[in-house]
Design a protein around this motif. Structure first.
Motif, PDB file in Angstrom:
ATOM      1  N   ALA A 271       0.976  -1.293  -0.085  1.00 10.87           N
ATOM      2  CA  ALA A 271       0.051  -0.009   0.029  1.00 10.87           C
ATOM      3  C   ALA A 271       0.699   1.395  -0.008  1.00 10.87           C
ATOM      4  N   ARG A 272       0.425   2.389  -0.842  1.00 11.39           N
ATOM      5  CA  ARG A 272       1.098   3.601  -0.912  1.00 11.39           C
ATOM      6  C   ARG A 272       0.470   4.251   0.409  1.00 11.39           C
ATOM      7  N   PRO A 273       1.387   5.366   0.918  1.00  8.77           N
ATOM      8  CA  PRO A 273       1.009   6.152   1.949  1.00  8.77           C
ATOM      9  C   PRO A 273      -0.100   7.177   1.461  1.00  8.77           C
ATOM     10  N   VAL A 274      -0.988   7.682   2.444  1.00  4.83           N
ATOM     11  CA  VAL A 274      -1.916   8.725   2.259  1.00  4.83           C
ATOM     12  C   VAL A 274      -1.658  10.103   2.636  1.00  4.83           C
ATOM     13  N   VAL A 275      -1.897  10.958   1.714  1.00  2.00           N
ATOM     14  CA  VAL A 275      -1.844  12.533   2.180  1.00  2.00           C
ATOM     15  C   VAL A 275      -3.227  13.018   1.974  1.00  2.00           C
ATOM     16  N   ALA A 276      -3.637  13.383   3.108  1.00  2.00           N
ATOM     17  CA  ALA A 276      -5.273  13.972   3.046  1.00  2.00           C
ATOM     18  C   ALA A 276      -5.376  15.309   2.884  1.00  2.00           C
ATOM     19  N   VAL A 277      -6.502  15.775   1.992  1.00  2.00           N
ATOM     20  CA  VAL A 277      -6.844  17.099   1.718  1.00  2.00           C
ATOM     21  C   VAL A 277      -8.427  17.104   1.538  1.00  2.00           C
ATOM     22  N   THR A 278      -8.828  18.295   1.519  1.00  2.00           N
ATOM     23  CA  THR A 278     -10.444  18.364   1.572  1.00  2.00           C
ATOM     24  C   THR A 278     -10.697  18.438   0.007  1.00  2.00           C
ATOM     25  N   ALA A 279     -11.902  18.094  -0.402  1.00  2.00           N
ATOM     26  CA  ALA A 279     -12.449  17.942  -1.837  1.00  2.00           C
ATOM     27  C   ALA A 279     -12.127  19.280  -2.652  1.00  2.00           C
ATOM     28  N   LEU A 309     -12.503   9.947   6.150  1.00  2.00           N
ATOM     29  CA  LEU A 309     -11.821   9.659   4.550  1.00  2.00           C
ATOM     30  C   LEU A 309     -13.188   9.245   3.814  1.00  2.00           C
ATOM     31  N   ILE A 310     -13.424   9.965   2.691  1.00  2.00           N
ATOM     32  CA  ILE A 310     -14.597   9.457   1.657  1.00  2.00           C
ATOM     33  C   ILE A 310     -13.797   9.157   0.361  1.00  2.00           C
ATOM     34  N   GLY A 311     -12.804   9.024  -0.049  1.00  2.00           N
ATOM     35  CA  GLY A 311     -12.354   8.730  -1.255  1.00  2.00           C
ATOM     36  C   GLY A 311     -10.916   9.191  -1.403  1.00  2.00           C
ATOM     37  N   HIS A 314      -8.271   9.478  -8.012  1.00  2.00           N
ATOM     38  CA  HIS A 314      -8.073   8.431  -9.119  1.00  2.00           C
ATOM     39  C   HIS A 314      -7.032   8.930 -10.138  1.00  2.00           C
ATOM     40  N   GLY A 315      -6.036   8.290 -10.181  1.00  2.00           N
ATOM     41  CA  GLY A 315      -4.740   8.408 -11.067  1.00  2.00           C
ATOM     42  C   GLY A 315      -4.912   8.642 -12.391  1.00  2.00           C
ATOM     43  N   ALA A 316      -5.829   7.982 -13.023  1.00  2.00           N
ATOM     44  CA  ALA A 316      -5.890   8.059 -14.447  1.00  2.00           C
ATOM     45  C   ALA A 316      -6.796   9.190 -14.677  1.00  2.00           C
ATOM     46  N   GLY A 332     -11.925  16.796  -5.568  1.00  2.00           N
ATOM     47  CA  GLY A 332     -13.155  16.210  -5.588  1.00  2.00           C
ATOM     48  C   GLY A 332     -13.684  15.757  -6.758  1.00  2.00           C
ATOM     49  N   ASP A 333     -13.417  16.680  -8.005  1.00  2.00           N
ATOM     50  CA  ASP A 333     -13.888  16.315  -9.150  1.00  2.00           C
ATOM     51  C   ASP A 333     -12.905  15.249  -9.827  1.00  2.00           C
ATOM     52  N   VAL A 334     -12.074  14.729  -9.505  1.00  2.00           N
ATOM     53  CA  VAL A 334     -11.086  13.706  -9.970  1.00  2.00           C
ATOM     54  C   VAL A 334     -11.081  12.657  -8.917  1.00  2.00           C
ATOM     55  N   ALA A 335     -11.693  12.468  -7.890  1.00  2.00           N
ATOM     56  CA  ALA A 335     -11.592  11.603  -6.729  1.00  2.00           C
ATOM     57  C   ALA A 335     -12.643  10.579  -6.981  1.00  2.00           C
ATOM     58  N   ARG A 336     -12.443   9.152  -6.362  1.00  2.00           N
ATOM     59  CA  ARG A 336     -13.261   8.213  -6.448  1.00  2.00           C
ATOM     60  C   ARG A 336     -13.831   7.884  -5.317  1.00  2.00           C
ATOM     61  N   ARG A 337     -15.011   7.761  -4.717  1.00  2.00           N
ATOM     62  CA  ARG A 337     -15.438   7.729  -3.483  1.00  2.00           C
ATOM     63  C   ARG A 337     -15.150   6.095  -3.274  1.00  2.00           C
ATOM     64  N   ILE A 338     -15.024   5.912  -1.850  1.00  2.00           N
ATOM     65  CA  ILE A 338     -14.710   4.413  -1.617  1.00  2.00           C
ATOM     66  C   ILE A 338     -16.072   3.533  -1.436  1.00  2.00           C
TER      67      ILE A 338
END
Length: 398
Positions: A271-279, A309-311, A314-316, A332-338
């Motif tokens: 697993a890659r580490p996570v960096v959290a930001v708001t949408a 954490l909500i999503g 998404h890399g692509a 938020g526009d390029v994120a995938r919800r969990i």
């Protein structure tokens, strides 16, 4: 032909980009909590058996053709129930052993039970694999007992005898020691127990399955040439079973080779580490924060106002945003919800990990242990570890 499948056809996730295999059929309902599907191919077999058996009864018993077809269809339904009970034997023993069951599918050549992971020990593999043939043998003996007490020469006695014969043949045939048959699973378990290597067991059972396929084809051709086996339908059907066995055995051999080459890492370790930001954070700002975090290849996660954490980005989708637009596009526009299909247990590894990501091998997966979040596993990272030594594979379709 029957089998049970512990997950995908033996192929790494790059070969699995389509829908779930068990979803390709008609949902009949649930039995003991297990969804049961009917593959369209079964309808073809049902029609062929109804016509063949119905004509046989009409000629041998001097019955109206409509009556013969009605009895033939009843025989087909009984065969369907027999196969279902056989598969339920696999499903029940699997669940009692702590292995989840995704579903049961009834198809032209029998059926299969799909498990959500591999057996953890050879004893479990042996227990689950032999449950189906035992159920078929019991059904065959019960039908034989019924045939013995029914009036001799009647339709009911003939019906019971044919049902007994079919179930006993299914039990004996599936006990043959070669994958993808149940007996092949048992052989795999025994080799695994002796050698301590499950993948070696799979390869040995696969080669044995190829021998069983050749023996089946050779036997039916000899019987047909000598006139012991009458009718073209029986010849074609048995040869189709032999071809299916050969293909399944070959895929089992490749599966064993691929699984043996898998890295010994768990989902938590990959697993890659996570960096959290708001949408609302601009994509360019989120990338700057990730770059300055000092972590190796971090994934940008999206959190709500309470820090939940909500999503994750998404890399692509992020790569598709032109550089000049990145300061204006919120993450938020390029994120995938969990969702539940993209959450992995941290201790998954090997073939179980491949199984878990098979429906979306290019997706991103949240890796957790209980309520602890370890990071994000990108399917492409796992595929890149497998593909250098991956042979060409084909999706199993028996």
């Amino acid at each position: 032909m029957d089998e049970y499948r512990s997950g995908p056809p033996p192929a790494p996730p790059a070969a699995r980009t389509g829908p779930r295999e068990r979803g390709a059929g008609i949902l009949l309902g649930r039995l003991a909590g297990v969804p049961v599907y009917l593959a369209p191919s079964w309808l073809l077999l049902a029609a062929l058996i109804t016509l063949t058996y119905g004509q046989f009864l009409s000629i041998r018993r001097d019955l109206p053709l409509s009556t013969g077809f009605a009895v033939g269809f009843g025989f087909v339904v009984c065969l369907l129930v027999s196969v279902l009970l056989h598969e339920l034997g696999h499903a029940v023993t699997s669940r009692r052993s702590g292995i989840g069951v995704r579903g049961i599918t009834l198809e032209m050549l029998g059926g299969y039970t799909e498990m959500d992971r591999e057996a953890p020990r050879p004893g479990v593999e042996l227990f689950v694999s032999l449950a189906g043939p035992v159920v078929s043998l019991v059904l065959g003996l019960l039908a034989a007992g019924a045939a013995a007490v029914l009036p001799s020469g009647g339709i009911a006695e003939t019906f019971a005898f044919q049902l007994a014969l079919s179930n006993i043949v299914v039990a004996v045939f599936n006990a043959l020691p070669g994958l993808p048959l149940d007996g092949g699973r048992a052989l795999q378990a025994l080799v695994w127990k002796v050698s301590g290597d499950a993948n070696l067991g799979r390869r040995v059972a696969g080669w044995a399955g190829r021998l069983m396929a050749l023996a089946t084809a050779g036997t039916v051709l000899v019987l047909y040439a000598r006139g012991v086996l009458e009718g073209l339908f029986g010849l074609v059907f048995t040869l189709l079973v032999a071809v299916t066995m050969w293909v399944g055995a070959g895929q089992a051999i490749r599966h064993g080779r691929i699984a043996a080459s898998l890295p010994p890492f768990s989902a938590r370790e990959l697993a890659r580490p996570v960096v959290a930001v708001t949408a609302a954070t601009p994509l360019s700002e989120a990338e700057r924060i990730a770059a300055q975090s000092g972590q190796h290849q971090p994934v940008v996660a999206v959190v709500d106002g309470a820090g939940g954490l909500i999503g994750f980005v998404h890399g692509a989708s992020a790569r598709a945003v032109p550089p000049e637009r990145r300061p204006w596009v919120p993450v938020g526009d390029v994120a995938r919800r969990i969702d539940g299909q993209h959450v992995l247990a941290g201790d998954l590894r090997g073939t179980d990990l491949l199984q878990a990501i098979r429906d979306d091998p290019g997706g991103d997966y949240l890796v957790v242990s209980g309520e602890d979040v370890h990071g994000v596993l990108r399917g492409a990272d796992l595929v890149s570890l497998v593909e250098p030594s991956r042979p060409t594979v084909r999706r199993k379709s028996t």
